[in-house]
Write a protein that holds these residues in place. Structure first.
Motif, PDB file in Angstrom:
ATOM      1  N   LEU A  58      42.443  34.841  27.848  1.00 31.01           N
ATOM      2  CA  LEU A  58      42.154  36.194  28.331  1.00 31.01           C
ATOM      3  C   LEU A  58      40.879  36.131  29.156  1.00 31.01           C
ATOM      4  N   SER A  59      40.959  36.545  30.419  1.00 29.09           N
ATOM      5  CA  SER A  59      39.822  36.420  31.320  1.00 29.09           C
ATOM      6  C   SER A  59      39.419  37.781  31.859  1.00 29.09           C
ATOM      7  N   VAL A  60      38.125  38.036  31.848  1.00 28.06           N
ATOM      8  CA  VAL A  60      37.572  39.267  32.404  1.00 28.06           C
ATOM      9  C   VAL A  60      36.722  38.889  33.614  1.00 28.06           C
ATOM     10  N   VAL A  61      37.003  39.500  34.745  1.00 27.96           N
ATOM     11  CA  VAL A  61      36.201  39.233  35.943  1.00 27.96           C
ATOM     12  C   VAL A  61      34.885  39.998  35.813  1.00 27.96           C
ATOM     13  N   VAL A  62      33.803  39.241  35.795  1.00 28.28           N
ATOM     14  CA  VAL A  62      32.478  39.824  35.576  1.00 28.28           C
ATOM     15  C   VAL A  62      31.829  40.198  36.910  1.00 28.28           C
ATOM     16  N   ALA A  63      32.058  39.395  37.932  1.00 33.93           N
ATOM     17  CA  ALA A  63      31.506  39.674  39.261  1.00 33.93           C
ATOM     18  C   ALA A  63      32.427  39.086  40.312  1.00 33.93           C
ATOM     19  N   PRO A  78      40.054  42.466  40.430  1.00 36.73           N
ATOM     20  CA  PRO A  78      38.687  42.854  40.796  1.00 36.73           C
ATOM     21  C   PRO A  78      37.728  42.834  39.604  1.00 36.73           C
ATOM     22  N   SER A  79      36.462  42.870  39.915  1.00 39.65           N
ATOM     23  CA  SER A  79      35.408  42.923  38.913  1.00 39.65           C
ATOM     24  C   SER A  79      35.677  44.051  37.923  1.00 39.65           C
ATOM     25  N   GLY A  80      35.584  43.742  36.646  1.00 41.32           N
ATOM     26  CA  GLY A  80      35.816  44.743  35.601  1.00 41.32           C
ATOM     27  C   GLY A  80      37.235  44.714  35.068  1.00 41.32           C
ATOM     28  N   SER A  81      38.156  44.110  35.813  1.00 43.06           N
ATOM     29  CA  SER A  81      39.526  43.991  35.330  1.00 43.06           C
ATOM     30  C   SER A  81      39.737  42.617  34.679  1.00 43.06           C
ATOM     31  N   ALA A  82      40.913  42.428  34.111  1.00 39.27           N
ATOM     32  CA  ALA A  82      41.155  41.233  33.301  1.00 39.27           C
ATOM     33  C   ALA A  82      42.558  40.706  33.533  1.00 39.27           C
ATOM     34  N   PHE A  83      42.779  39.443  33.165  1.00 40.94           N
ATOM     35  CA  PHE A  83      44.132  38.892  33.210  1.00 40.94           C
ATOM     36  C   PHE A  83      44.355  38.002  31.989  1.00 40.94           C
ATOM     37  N   LEU A  84      45.605  37.998  31.523  1.00 41.64           N
ATOM     38  CA  LEU A  84      45.976  37.254  30.322  1.00 41.64           C
ATOM     39  C   LEU A  84      47.027  36.222  30.678  1.00 41.64           C
ATOM     40  N   LEU A  85      46.782  34.974  30.290  1.00 39.42           N
ATOM     41  CA  LEU A  85      47.715  33.881  30.579  1.00 39.42           C
ATOM     42  C   LEU A  85      48.324  33.373  29.289  1.00 39.42           C
TER      43      LEU A  85
END
Ligand code: NI
Length: 135
Positions: A58-63, A78-85
């Motif tokens: 689970l990854s959250v884009v910080v910047a 985008p920054s603030g959103s996330a993606f799950l693999l």
């Protein structure tokens, strides 16, 4: 255990194919939380190497903005959103900007045995050293 703060600016970092990786192993949380984690920073215009591992991630884009390639799709996150693999899903993360760094926080863990079964065993890890995802 009380609150702990994790300061990326002063953490021990390593370079993996041009990507700066800060592994949370250095905080010695094993056994106290059910995941491992890292921050990684992809320079402007660059991409992290192709990654594949049995852990879900689970990854959250910080910047910045990530361009994530997985399963034949490319998605901008985008920054603030996330993606799950899913475990075993090959993925590559690009910095969508030519001028700004991309910073991502990722948490990863082995899926429950029932859902993984022989799949994880067949997939293995493309990364080096068996210490989990590269980036
Ligand atoms: Ni990964």
């Amino acid at each position: 255990m009380g609150m702990r703060m994790f300061d990326r600016a002063t953490a021990e970092a390593q370079s993996v194919s041009g990507v700066t990786v800060v592994r949370w192993e250095q905080y010695e949380l094993a056994g106290t939380v059910p995941f491992q984690a890292m921050w990684y920073e992809v320079p402007p215009g660059a991409a992290a190497p192709l990654d594949r591992h049995p852990e879900r991630e689970l990854s959250v884009v910080v910047a910045g903005t990530a361009e994530v390639e997985a399963g034949g799709d490319t998605v901008r996150v985008p920054s603030g959103s996330a993606f799950l693999l899913d475990g075993g899903e090959a993925h590559r993360v690009r910095n969508a900007s030519a001028t700004s760094p991309l910073v991502v926080f990722s948490a990863y863990w082995m899926p429950a045995e029932q859902t993984v079964g022989s799949r994880a065993a067949a997939v293995g890890s493309a990364g080096g050293g068996g210490e989990g995802p590269d980036v």
